[in-house]
Design an enzyme around this catalytic site. Sequence first.
Site, PDB file in Angstrom:
ATOM      1  CB  ALA A   1      -3.985   4.103   6.869  1.00  0.00           C
TER       2      ALA A   1
ATOM      3  CG  ASP B   1      -2.114  -0.943   1.036  1.00  0.00           C
ATOM      4  OD1 ASP B   1      -2.220  -1.567  -0.038  1.00  0.00           O
ATOM      5  OD2 ASP B   1      -2.913  -1.066   1.983  1.00  0.00           O
TER       6      ASP B   1
END
EC number: 2.7.1.23
Length: 286
Positions: A190, A74
């Site tokens: 996140a 990511d």
Amino acid sequence: MQKKIDYKNIKKIGLVARPNSNLDNEILVLKNILKKYNVKLLLFKESSKSLELPKYNIDELFQISDFIISLGGDGTLISLCRKACEYDKAILGIYAGNLGFLTDLKIEQVAEFFQSFFYGDFKLENPFLLNVNLKQKNGQKIQNYAFNDIMIKRNDRVSMAHIEVYHRGKKFNEYLGDGLIVSTPAGSTAYNLSANGPIVYTLAQAFILTPICSHSLTQRPIVLPKGFELEIRAKDCIFCIDGQENYKMDDFKSIRIGLSQKSVALIRPKNHDYFQILKEKLNWGN
């Protein structure tokens, strides 16, 4: 915002690999697959030290490529998203390592994916970025964007951050604690999630404010709609864009943040399932 890809006329695909990783074998797999479709694979110059493939700096790569492959996790994809938005180029995320929330395509699945892709059997997702308008004390304005989040936190000289948030000139809220996260829906899984913020569907037209270790138990995350612009003021704090760019709050007269009109185009397999990824990553139902 790129809404479609001319998949029948793809000639050059750029690739950026995770920094400081030896992914030459995976790159060669991609090169050989794309060769079958008469497509050239071009590399970011820091993606491999040994492979004899055409190599370019990042701006050249975006300029001449039809779209970009992000090979890594990511973090690699996030680092490319703002550049992709700048050049209006789509990104395909292929992960090398642990399954990510954003990069869910395995290298073992790439041959099958491209077989479908060149028949037009894929989809594009367009998550929105955050708008960051910075006004320096000399009056100069800076426009920036964040794909994942903006974090405002205390610097090491103070024990507690004091962050004031305004909407249309009126004080919206103030936060005392370690800091504040302003997150996009794509970034909600996140740092926002680690700080007990909500998971928001990637394509939602909203953004999230999540306090970090708030001094008050009454301070809770809040989800705000697109079109809602906030001004953030704080002293003795720094703010960080996507974990990559750091600024001192004291250097600016004002900082305005809201969900941008800009989005980035992410290429997905037709069967991409956001909720299945959540189940796998968060062990839902186990």
